[in-house]
Design an enzyme around this catalytic site. Sequence first.
Site, mmCIF file in Angstrom:
data_model
loop_
_atom_site.group_PDB
_atom_site.id
_atom_site.type_symbol
_atom_site.label_atom_id
_atom_site.label_comp_id
_atom_site.label_asym_id
_atom_site.label_seq_id
_atom_site.Cartn_x
_atom_site.Cartn_y
_atom_site.Cartn_z
ATOM 1 N N LYS A 31 0.847 -1.204 0.000
ATOM 2 C CA LYS A 31 0.000 0.000 0.000
ATOM 3 C C LYS A 31 0.881 1.252 0.000
ATOM 4 C CE LYS A 31 -0.459 -0.252 5.029
ATOM 5 N NZ LYS A 31 -1.310 -0.744 6.126
ATOM 6 N N ARG A 129 -10.519 0.545 15.549
ATOM 7 C CA ARG A 129 -10.836 1.408 14.396
ATOM 8 C C ARG A 129 -12.030 0.838 13.638
ATOM 9 N NH1 ARG A 129 -5.016 1.888 11.424
ATOM 10 N NH2 ARG A 129 -5.686 -0.221 10.903
ATOM 11 N N TYR A 256 14.823 31.296 4.859
ATOM 12 C CA TYR A 256 13.582 31.889 5.379
ATOM 13 C C TYR A 256 13.632 32.056 6.886
ATOM 14 C CZ TYR A 256 11.044 30.913 0.989
ATOM 15 O OH TYR A 256 10.609 30.881 -0.295
ATOM 16 N N MET A 304 10.854 24.483 0.229
ATOM 17 C CA MET A 304 10.093 23.502 -0.549
ATOM 18 C C MET A 304 10.994 22.657 -1.454
ATOM 19 S SD MET A 304 6.823 24.108 -3.053
ATOM 20 C CE MET A 304 5.916 25.080 -1.875
HETATM 21 C C1 LIG Z 1 -0.502 -1.780 6.712
HETATM 22 C C2 LIG Z 1 -1.064 -3.023 7.266
HETATM 23 C C3 LIG Z 1 -0.220 -4.107 7.577
HETATM 24 C C4 LIG Z 1 1.279 -4.033 7.482
HETATM 25 O O1 LIG Z 1 1.805 -3.510 8.683
HETATM 26 P P1 LIG Z 1 3.377 -3.434 8.914
HETATM 27 O O2 LIG Z 1 3.517 -2.958 10.316
HETATM 28 O O3 LIG Z 1 3.898 -2.452 7.923
HETATM 29 O O4 LIG Z 1 3.910 -4.793 8.689
HETATM 30 C C5 LIG Z 1 -0.823 -5.269 8.010
HETATM 31 N N1 LIG Z 1 -2.162 -5.374 8.131
HETATM 32 C C6 LIG Z 1 -2.993 -4.346 7.868
HETATM 33 C C7 LIG Z 1 -4.459 -4.523 8.039
HETATM 34 C C8 LIG Z 1 -2.480 -3.146 7.429
HETATM 35 O O5 LIG Z 1 -3.302 -2.132 7.175
#
Ligand SMILES: *Cc1c(COP(=O)(O)O)cnc(C)c1O
Length: 372
Positions: A31, A129, A256, A304
């Site tokens: 992801k 969650r 800055y 930036m």
């Molecule tokens: C992102 C995620 C993981 C991976 O977690 P890591 O700590 O990066 O290994 C596993 N399960 C879910 C549901 C996630 O959203």
Amino acid sequence: MAEVDLAAILHNAREIRRRLGPRVALMGVVKANAYGHGAVAVARLLKEAGIEWLGVATAEEGAELREAGVTGPILVLGPSNREEMHLALTQSLDLTLVDEMGWHHLLEVCQNLSRPARVHLKVDTGMGRVGVAPDSVVSEWAPRLSAGVVRWQGLMSHLAESDAEDSSFTRHQLGTFLDVIEGLRQAKQALPPELHLANSAAALKYPGTHFTLVRVGIGLYGTEPWAPAFGLRPAMRLISRVTMVKRVKSGQSIGYGRTYVASRPTVIATVAVGYADGFPRSASNVGWMLLRGRRCPVVGRVSMDQTTIAVPDDVPVQPGDAVTLMGREGGEEIGARDWAAWSNTISYEVLTRIGPRVPRRYLGAGTPGPVD
Ligand SMILES: *Cc1c(COP(=O)(O)O)cnc(C)c1O
């Protein structure tokens, strides 16, 4: 430029695999553009190496992988709305089901497309969650999911504290997950083929959380403070270059807000990186970079697109010189966790903020053998 060491990612996958039982499958979590490393390149590498599953946050991310020709099971880890479910089904992505509303949307979408979704039911064992209540699985969810309208592919939960020293909450969550499974067995309900709970830290520290599948993200990328203890290596190196060099007089301010004033004649090099690339503004007057293997402090505000460093008098420097922002040079190393310390955050956030304009270059893994 970001150099992504594919061999390091494969090495990390092997180190994690080594700690799993022979029947436990691995999900590579890609992801957020594979935590900044490039989702398509990393997904292809992992598939080539025989990693069974891929995990993404959204249907959109999964669709991007499918369009790049990535095959095999991909789970959308987050909740999806109706449109996202529709996309997931047309792209043959597995969905995570977290609540009643999701169930109704899912039924609609399956009916519209005349095909069953592959579904993983998420139970909230303590993350708080998303997910259904543990005591609703046997009575409400198992009968629905087993009725044949959808394909019940998995039962899952997510750990809140698996990277902490104290294991008590992880054990509590594991206990709740085990109770749900035991409840299904006692009620003679069929279990789905996949049962999964572990993220990276749990996959490495708690074999009892492995079940049939572990979901590993950050471990593949090797950046969290605990990674070296498990033989994991960081996969990302960030380099930029010097665009201008000048010697400033004592009393001259830089950048800055004039937050830095030279206290003596100082060589200042401007580096082509800024917060738009993901170099944190909070590194202003705190962070450092490596030039010819030497530490050079960031002086003045990170802007930036440009950042200024003070170069030690005995280090020769000219425009065009390479600067290491993250990675090893000589005997020195700057890790994602150093960046994280400058910004009071974690390496996950540092990596996922490496900006889209930073070109990714891949150092080959050779021909990857299977990770087994
Ligand atoms: C992102 C995620 C993981 C991976 O977690 P890591 O700590 O990066 O290994 C596993 N399960 C879910 C549901 C996630 O959203």
